[in-house]
Design a protein around this motif. Structure first.
Motif, PDB file in Angstrom:
ATOM      1  N   ARG A  94       0.594  -1.331  -0.052  1.00 60.67           N
ATOM      2  CA  ARG A  94      -0.054  -0.150  -0.240  1.00 60.67           C
ATOM      3  C   ARG A  94       0.872   1.368   0.214  1.00 60.67           C
ATOM      4  NH1 ARG A  94      -5.332   0.013   3.871  1.00 60.67           N
ATOM      5  NH2 ARG A  94      -5.454   2.391   2.408  1.00 60.67           N
ATOM      6  N   SER A  95       0.712   1.951  -1.215  1.00 59.04           N
ATOM      7  CA  SER A  95       1.536   2.981  -1.312  1.00 59.04           C
ATOM      8  C   SER A  95       0.986   4.652  -0.499  1.00 59.04           C
ATOM      9  CB  SER A  95       2.740   3.093  -2.301  1.00 59.04           C
ATOM     10  OG  SER A  95       1.226   3.303  -3.899  1.00 59.04           O
ATOM     11  N   ASN A  96       1.779   5.599  -0.367  1.00 64.82           N
ATOM     12  CA  ASN A  96       0.814   6.663  -0.305  1.00 64.82           C
ATOM     13  C   ASN A  96      -0.596   7.280  -2.069  1.00 64.82           C
ATOM     14  OD1 ASN A  96      -0.015   9.244   0.347  1.00 64.82           O
ATOM     15  ND2 ASN A  96       2.058   9.805   2.116  1.00 64.82           N
ATOM     16  N   SER A  97      -1.498   6.840  -1.212  1.00 67.33           N
ATOM     17  CA  SER A  97      -1.934   6.827  -2.325  1.00 67.33           C
ATOM     18  C   SER A  97      -1.879   9.175  -2.163  1.00 67.33           C
ATOM     19  CB  SER A  97      -3.477   6.542  -2.526  1.00 67.33           C
ATOM     20  OG  SER A  97      -3.420   4.915  -2.382  1.00 67.33           O
ATOM     21  N   VAL A  98      -2.206   9.544  -1.390  1.00 69.23           N
ATOM     22  CA  VAL A  98      -2.867  11.344  -1.761  1.00 69.23           C
ATOM     23  C   VAL A  98      -0.920  11.099  -2.808  1.00 69.23           C
ATOM     24  CG1 VAL A  98      -2.424  12.878  -0.333  1.00 69.23           C
ATOM     25  CG2 VAL A  98      -4.501  11.085   0.220  1.00 69.23           C
ATOM     26  N   LEU A  99      -0.479  10.928  -2.064  1.00 66.99           N
ATOM     27  CA  LEU A  99       1.462  11.693  -2.895  1.00 66.99           C
ATOM     28  C   LEU A  99       1.489  11.008  -4.078  1.00 66.99           C
ATOM     29  CD1 LEU A  99       3.887  12.662  -2.385  1.00 66.99           C
ATOM     30  CD2 LEU A  99       4.990  10.005  -2.519  1.00 66.99           C
ATOM     31  N   CYS A 100       0.547   9.990  -4.261  1.00 66.84           N
ATOM     32  CA  CYS A 100       0.676   9.423  -6.120  1.00 66.84           C
ATOM     33  C   CYS A 100      -0.725  10.409  -6.699  1.00 66.84           C
ATOM     34  CB  CYS A 100       0.316   8.189  -6.246  1.00 66.84           C
ATOM     35  SG  CYS A 100       1.711   6.605  -5.456  1.00 66.84           S
ATOM     36  N   GLY A 101      -1.610  10.556  -6.150  1.00 63.93           N
ATOM     37  CA  GLY A 101      -2.546  11.563  -6.892  1.00 63.93           C
ATOM     38  C   GLY A 101      -2.479  13.210  -6.775  1.00 63.93           C
TER      39      GLY A 101
ATOM     40  N   ASP B 173       9.741   1.589  -5.199  1.00 65.07           N
ATOM     41  CA  ASP B 173      10.048   1.175  -4.050  1.00 65.07           C
ATOM     42  C   ASP B 173       9.743  -0.227  -3.087  1.00 65.07           C
ATOM     43  OD1 ASP B 173      13.010   2.193  -4.931  1.00 65.07           O
ATOM     44  OD2 ASP B 173      12.699   3.623  -4.611  1.00 65.07           O
ATOM     45  N   MET B 174       8.130   1.176  -3.082  1.00 65.38           N
ATOM     46  CA  MET B 174       7.125   0.588  -1.965  1.00 65.38           C
ATOM     47  C   MET B 174       6.849  -0.876  -2.512  1.00 65.38           C
ATOM     48  SD  MET B 174       6.695   3.422   0.603  1.00 65.38           S
ATOM     49  CE  MET B 174       8.571   3.351  -0.340  1.00 65.38           C
ATOM     50  N   VAL B 175       6.838  -1.393  -3.299  1.00 71.00           N
ATOM     51  CA  VAL B 175       6.157  -2.918  -4.494  1.00 71.00           C
ATOM     52  C   VAL B 175       7.609  -3.801  -3.860  1.00 71.00           C
ATOM     53  CG1 VAL B 175       5.821  -4.489  -5.757  1.00 71.00           C
ATOM     54  CG2 VAL B 175       4.800  -2.009  -5.721  1.00 71.00           C
ATOM     55  N   LEU B 176       8.436  -3.382  -4.046  1.00 70.70           N
ATOM     56  CA  LEU B 176       9.987  -3.818  -3.823  1.00 70.70           C
ATOM     57  C   LEU B 176       9.994  -4.634  -2.360  1.00 70.70           C
ATOM     58  CD1 LEU B 176      12.331  -3.099  -6.537  1.00 70.70           C
ATOM     59  CD2 LEU B 176      11.178  -4.951  -6.447  1.00 70.70           C
ATOM     60  N   GLU B 177       9.758  -3.280  -1.072  1.00 70.43           N
ATOM     61  CA  GLU B 177       9.754  -3.318  -0.287  1.00 70.43           C
ATOM     62  C   GLU B 177       9.064  -4.407   0.314  1.00 70.43           C
ATOM     63  OE1 GLU B 177       9.534  -0.651   3.942  1.00 70.43           O
ATOM     64  OE2 GLU B 177       9.764   0.440   2.483  1.00 70.43           O
ATOM     65  N   SER B 178       8.599  -4.693   0.380  1.00 72.91           N
ATOM     66  CA  SER B 178       6.638  -5.380   0.490  1.00 72.91           C
ATOM     67  C   SER B 178       7.240  -6.968  -0.168  1.00 72.91           C
ATOM     68  CB  SER B 178       5.120  -4.989   0.570  1.00 72.91           C
ATOM     69  OG  SER B 178       4.474  -6.179  -0.105  1.00 72.91           O
ATOM     70  N   PHE B 179       7.658  -6.570  -1.375  1.00 76.42           N
ATOM     71  CA  PHE B 179       7.951  -8.242  -1.899  1.00 76.42           C
ATOM     72  C   PHE B 179       9.343  -9.178  -0.639  1.00 76.42           C
ATOM     73  CE2 PHE B 179      10.905 -11.188  -4.460  1.00 76.42           C
ATOM     74  CZ  PHE B 179      10.073 -12.003  -4.839  1.00 76.42           C
ATOM     75  N   SER B 180       9.999  -7.830  -0.801  1.00 75.12           N
ATOM     76  CA  SER B 180      11.648  -8.670   0.096  1.00 75.12           C
ATOM     77  C   SER B 180      10.773  -9.174   2.076  1.00 75.12           C
ATOM     78  CB  SER B 180      12.143  -6.992   0.617  1.00 75.12           C
ATOM     79  OG  SER B 180      12.740  -6.962  -0.633  1.00 75.12           O
ATOM     80  N   PHE B 181      10.020  -7.954   2.554  1.00 69.76           N
ATOM     81  CA  PHE B 181       9.696  -8.119   3.548  1.00 69.76           C
ATOM     82  C   PHE B 181       8.843  -9.656   3.665  1.00 69.76           C
ATOM     83  CE2 PHE B 181       6.317  -8.401   6.986  1.00 69.76           C
ATOM     84  CZ  PHE B 181       7.218  -8.072   8.310  1.00 69.76           C
ATOM     85  N   ALA B 182       7.632  -9.303   2.840  1.00 69.45           N
ATOM     86  CA  ALA B 182       7.599 -11.668   2.809  1.00 69.45           C
ATOM     87  C   ALA B 182       7.917 -12.281   2.290  1.00 69.45           C
ATOM     88  CB  ALA B 182       6.277 -10.844   1.767  1.00 69.45           C
TER      89      ALA B 182
END
Length: 233
Positions: free
Chosen positions: A177-184, A215-224
């Motif tokens: 879950r990335s920061n959707s407000v930042l993305c918007g 970066d957020m997705v890769l961090e999530s993948f590495s953690f999982a």
């Protein structure tokens, strides 16, 4: 073997059969009904879905070109989760969408400016009230509208493919879950730059936006996928 859970037969309009079959198999991959490493065959999938082999063959070829299935010694298999595959997909998408934003800045007309800005504003509005489904929908639409406004069919086709690929890899392997407000907010910054004809800024902000999500997705993948700790530690 396709596992204990099967995909289930389809309801479809004849003219959209290939697309419906593709969507159903993709849904099976993301949801892990077709788990990583599962062997997939035209005959078995056609039987499960209640269709002929032809649309299944076309769907599997498309999935293979995207990197979601691959050739193995015993036939075609669903690809395994991979840090490198996710990284490569986002890096490629970053390069293509930089070009998309820069090109749209010089080619979009006033109606396209308005359409891009609308998608950006609606993505930010959805994010601001915590509407994640609404944000995701307008997020995809924003990127599609930018690509369409580049007036380059090759860019548009690649962006569409990469949106689908990164969404599939993220959904299956790294549901971050990335920061959707930042993305918007970054969508809106890209829209402003495109409307102003500022290709350099549009490309820069678009690249920053996609790298942030990567970066957020890769961090999530590495953690999982961290090795399980020993009970003695």
């Amino acid at each position: 073997m396709l596992g204990q859970t099967e995909l289930g037969q389809l309801e479809f309009k004849r003219e959209s059969l290939t697309e419906v079959v593709f969507d159903k198999i993709l849904e099976g991959i993301i949801g892990k009904v077709l788990a990583p490493g599962t062997r997939v065959s035209e005959a078995s999938l056609a039987t499960q879905l209640g269709v002929s082999k032809t649309p299944v063959r076309e769907a599997l070829l498309r999935l293979k070109s995207m990197g979601l299935t691959e050739v193995a010694p015993d036939g075609l298999r669903v690809t395994q989760p991979s840090f490198e595959r996710i990284r490569d997909a986002y890096e490629y998408r970053c390069g293509i969408e930089q070009m998309s934003a820069a090109t749209a800045s010089g080619r979009a007309d006033s109606a396209e400016h308005a359409a891009i800005t609308q998608a950006a504003e609606l993505s930010l509005s959805a994010a601001s009230v915590g509407d994640e489904a609404g944000f995701r929908s307008w997020d995809r639409e924003f990127h599609r509208r930018v690509a369409h406004s580049a007036h380059n069919p090759m860019i548009r086709e690649e962006v569409e493919k990469l949106l689908l690929l990164t969404s599939a890899l993220r959904g299956r392997d790294a549901p971050a879950r990335s920061n959707s407000v930042l993305c918007g907010d970054e969508h809106l910054r890209v829209a402003v730059a495109i409307t102003a004809g500022d290709g350099a800024t549009a490309a820069e902000v678009m690249a920053r936006h996609i790298r942030y999500v990567m970066d957020m997705v890769l961090e999530s993948f590495s953690f999982a996928n961290q090795p399980a700790k020993s009970s003695h530690e």
